[in-house]
Write an enzyme that holds these catalytic residues in place. Structure first.
Site, short mmCIF file in Angstrom:
data_model
loop_
_atom_site.label_atom_id
_atom_site.label_comp_id
_atom_site.label_asym_id
_atom_site.label_seq_id
_atom_site.Cartn_x
_atom_site.Cartn_y
_atom_site.Cartn_z
N GLY A 205 0.80 -1.22 0.00
CA GLY A 205 0.00 0.00 0.00
C GLY A 205 0.83 1.26 0.00
O GLY A 205 1.98 1.27 -0.42
N ASP A 230 -4.51 -8.27 -8.02
CA ASP A 230 -4.48 -8.13 -6.56
C ASP A 230 -3.35 -7.15 -6.22
O ASP A 230 -2.17 -7.47 -6.38
CB ASP A 230 -4.22 -9.51 -5.95
CG ASP A 230 -4.60 -9.55 -4.47
OD1 ASP A 230 -4.89 -8.47 -3.90
OD2 ASP A 230 -4.58 -10.64 -3.90
N LEU A 231 -3.72 -5.99 -5.75
CA LEU A 231 -2.76 -4.88 -5.53
C LEU A 231 -1.52 -5.31 -4.75
O LEU A 231 -1.61 -5.86 -3.65
CB LEU A 231 -3.48 -3.75 -4.77
CG LEU A 231 -2.60 -2.51 -4.47
CD1 LEU A 231 -2.19 -1.81 -5.74
CD2 LEU A 231 -3.32 -1.59 -3.51
N ASP A 232 -0.35 -5.03 -5.30
CA ASP A 232 0.94 -5.33 -4.65
C ASP A 232 1.10 -6.82 -4.35
O ASP A 232 1.87 -7.19 -3.46
CB ASP A 232 1.12 -4.52 -3.36
CG ASP A 232 1.26 -3.03 -3.64
OD1 ASP A 232 1.55 -2.68 -4.80
OD2 ASP A 232 1.05 -2.23 -2.72
N GLU A 233 0.36 -7.67 -5.03
CA GLU A 233 0.44 -9.11 -4.76
C GLU A 233 0.86 -9.89 -6.00
O GLU A 233 0.83 -11.11 -6.00
CB GLU A 233 -0.94 -9.63 -4.28
CG GLU A 233 -1.31 -9.23 -2.87
CD GLU A 233 -0.63 -10.11 -1.81
OE1 GLU A 233 0.09 -11.05 -2.17
OE2 GLU A 233 -0.82 -9.81 -0.62
#
Lengths: 289, 289, 289, 289
Positions: A205, A230-233
């Site tokens: 984040g 999937d954000l930052d994943e």
């Protein structure tokens, strides 16, 4: 005598693990007179999946991809192998998305200019006008597409249209600083690389260096990963680190982190365009050098 | 399902570079039903020499080295290939030579005891009595062979006799601190690993940390290399480094260097016994992992 | 509340070791109302010499160097202390000498432009015309002073004249690739920083990466040092390293070394202009951060 | 002439930031004839707190702590300074808690034995009998206190009693592998150091290497931190890292991580007993060397 690298091709392939997976490729190479310069393989004992990368010099300058594919297909089918062929001389077309920070952009363009990074950058896109002069000096078209909460989806459509117009192979988010919409992520899945300024999965984040400072960590880092929905994943390609201590305030971490970010992003882009990265579930296989 | 490492064998081979060098091995593996777990190759463009290491799982538990060698010889001869076969389960017999410092000895024995280093240590030899208790605790015979300028050659003959008696595969000079005679060097050529406490070729000879301090370097290191007949000039296997600053006096460098020395020596021994090291002129090819 | 760095001053001092060396400075700071932000000291037990660096915030905006010096002199004289005062806001005037390689120049200019390196670059001098466009884009005068064996001394006089004309504080040899004459070295002694692409004292002289490759080292590096009248023997400021392996040919070492060279040179320049470097015989004391 | 380290004392102090904090100590040192060998300070601009560590050599061998404290108290009170005095020759009494893994225990004991770590280890406590022989060889009492869910709290009381009986200054959890109860944590708050095998705050809790493998990270590490009442959330003292790749399975990460764990734990213990660590909220100030 040193062979010219520009004559070589890269073969990449993957299939379920079984007896003879290396041999089916190396035998074909030998029989078709292609000289194997370098070979990397990995047999994943957990996923039971096999990965192979071969750099080879074709037997003559009339090397035909179509003929290679047609003939190799007969053998590959027995192993359910998927493969790809790519000449080392080919430059992938890479779009760079930026915001206001230019350390990653400057670094990538410098390496392109001096031949360390073998890509073409036909277009730079930003939600801010700040980096246009840098783009201009390198004679690269620069699109300033401002973004507001209301225009976000429309702006993303503009970006996607540009990527199509410019026939882009890979999109690099060089500190673009925007959270992409799920639809945008889906469209870029596996075709875009982001640099996150933390050792993911730590400090996902926003404002990761501030988070790191709060926790009092003694190491900060950067993570280059594929964009997925999937954000930052997304699958991690490579990471870099830097030791820090109590005397580093968040603004120092930001400043010191820039060297790690840009080298980490450069390595990820280089691994990708040199066909060194394979996806394996949520993980990557990377034959670095 | 994870395959047991202990079932595997290691094939190592080398030959002049030419078309088909990988294939001649991988094809044989496939045809004889041996499963390739891992493959490393390097084609030296300067020396025009090819190096190959393959970890494989035999097709059945009755695997016969003699049969493999006899059958493979017919093919290898066409490539002028020299090769070797070694079961992963085999423990090389390693003699350790020490003086008074025990950080390297302690580290090696600890790793043997806990299974990180897959060797046997049937004998420890020293020119001082100091480290006998450590040897004793590990139930390893310890020979104290004092050395004076007059007895040097005789003492070396005693060592060589012990190496023969104990059927030693590899000799490790774990800070032995003695300059070996030319004859001793010749006898151990390629069969002994030394740890030198500098980044060779910098600071050859005695008291390297003192030399480093005089020069005011900001990095010190350690070098593990094969013994040959040229002092501190044997082929380098691996090196480690440590940043230092003005506040480190020679005695601090000595103390801080110990962690680098022992890890560097451990890595070199491990690479050697896992058949990851190839000699290529005065250089080494090391397929590390 | 975060204090503004730009308000601070740097005090540096050195004197023979004796009781009270820290106190004579810190007491003066306290009594004159100057707030100590950061203090670094080193008492060299071998040289019996004391080194001190203090960052402080003056008691008011009317801070007078003359007054500080006049008053402090009375106390310093008892300790035979030499000292210097420098406002953090001051930008040293740095001339950059280059040849054809631009990775170091590009890096330094980028860091100047983005505020990471707090210097002014009023002039760039080269024996080749290649890097003029880069200088031009940054609006920095570029002097192309070609060099031949016959014109070497004359060319050096031209350089020295330019350094004088432009009122240069520090000269940086950013891969200038020329061996300076003894006279030139003498004139630049302690006022010029060179980047050598090896871990000095290993691989002095020409083509260090080729030398390193011949030796088969597993680590290469770079050394930033002051120029003195002994080629590649000036006091070392900082060093950087990079692991390499058998697959790196000399041209790969050259390419891979660039990241180490430019970061090492940047650090050395930054340490110098931030008054973090002290000369102590042939060695340096560096209060890095 | 090199001064003997064993003659020195360490002064540590902390107080709210204000003008004269360094001076009040250094002036006292100078006036009382104590020679300052080394000084470290940090003025935290965010917390507005000042931290100071001074190594000094007393003016005579009759140095009296009581007299120092009594006289210095008059000055310290003006700054609301808390301070501590400790002779470098003093060995802290350190209890080591272990489970079955012995890489950290072996490393600590080796460093104690060879003088790298200046502590006494009067007792080793474990919930398993496995490491008793190692303790025995070092002539250290070993208490085997088995643990079950039912006996957990009682066992912890036994441990606390032993720590009291043996007059323990610091407790080291050298891969103890038990989650301490909240009450136990409270009692050990700030007086116990744990080694966690991940780069906290990433991969808290159990089986961190397995978690790291699942995420496909390219760096693993270890974190040494003070125990507090929030599991794996105590203030971080130091961290170490190790690059890894796709070919490392969880069991490889476990094996490779051992070198990082033991060096990281050693450094943390050393920093602590050398009075280099200060608590500052949830973060630490560490004057490493």
């Amino acid at each position: 005598m040193t062979k010219m690298k520009s004559d070589t091709w890269v073969f990449t392939g993957s299939c379920p693990s079984q007896l003879g997976t290396v041999d089916v490729v190396t035998r074909f190479m030998a029989e078709s007179g292609n000289y194997v310069d370098e070979i990397h393989s990995f047999d994943d004992r957990v996923q039971r999946q096999f990965f192979l990368r071969i750099e080879f010099t074709p037997n003559d300058s009339e090397f035909s991809v179509e003929q290679f594919n047609a003939e190799f297909a007969k053998r590959a089918t027995l192993f359910d192998m998927k493969w790809d062929l790519s000449p080392s001389s080919k430059k992938e077309r890479v779009a760079i998305l930026v915001s206001k920070f230019d350390h990653c952009l400057n670094d990538l363009l410098f390496r392109v200019r001096t031949g360390q990074l073998h890509i073409e950058v036909p277009v730079i896109i930003s939600n801010h006008p700040d980096l246009e002069p840098l783009a201009k000096w390198h004679n690269i078209p620069y699109y300033h597409l401002p973004i507001t909460p209301d225009t976000k989806l429309a702006q993303e459509q503009q970006i996607l249209a540009l990527l199509k117009d410019y026939d882009i192979d890979l999109t690099v988010l060089a500190r673009y600083m925007q959270v992409l919409s799920p639809d945008m992520c889906r469209q870029l899945d596996g075709k875009a690389i982001n640099i996150h300024h933390s050792l993911l999965p730590g400090f996902k984040g926003a404002r990761p260096y501030h988070q790191a400072w709060e926790k009092g960590v003694k190491m900060v880092g950067a993570t280059a990963h594929y964009v997925n929905n999937d954000l930052d994943e997304g699958p991690i390609i490579t990471q870099g680190i830097q030791p820090v201590d109590h005397a580093h305030y968040p603004e120092d971490l930001i400043s010191k982190g820039q060297d790690i970010e840009r080298i980490t992003l450069f390595n990820a882009v280089r691994y990708h365009v040199e066909k060194r990265v394979f996806l394996s579930g949520k993980r990557t296989v990377v034959f670095s050098n």
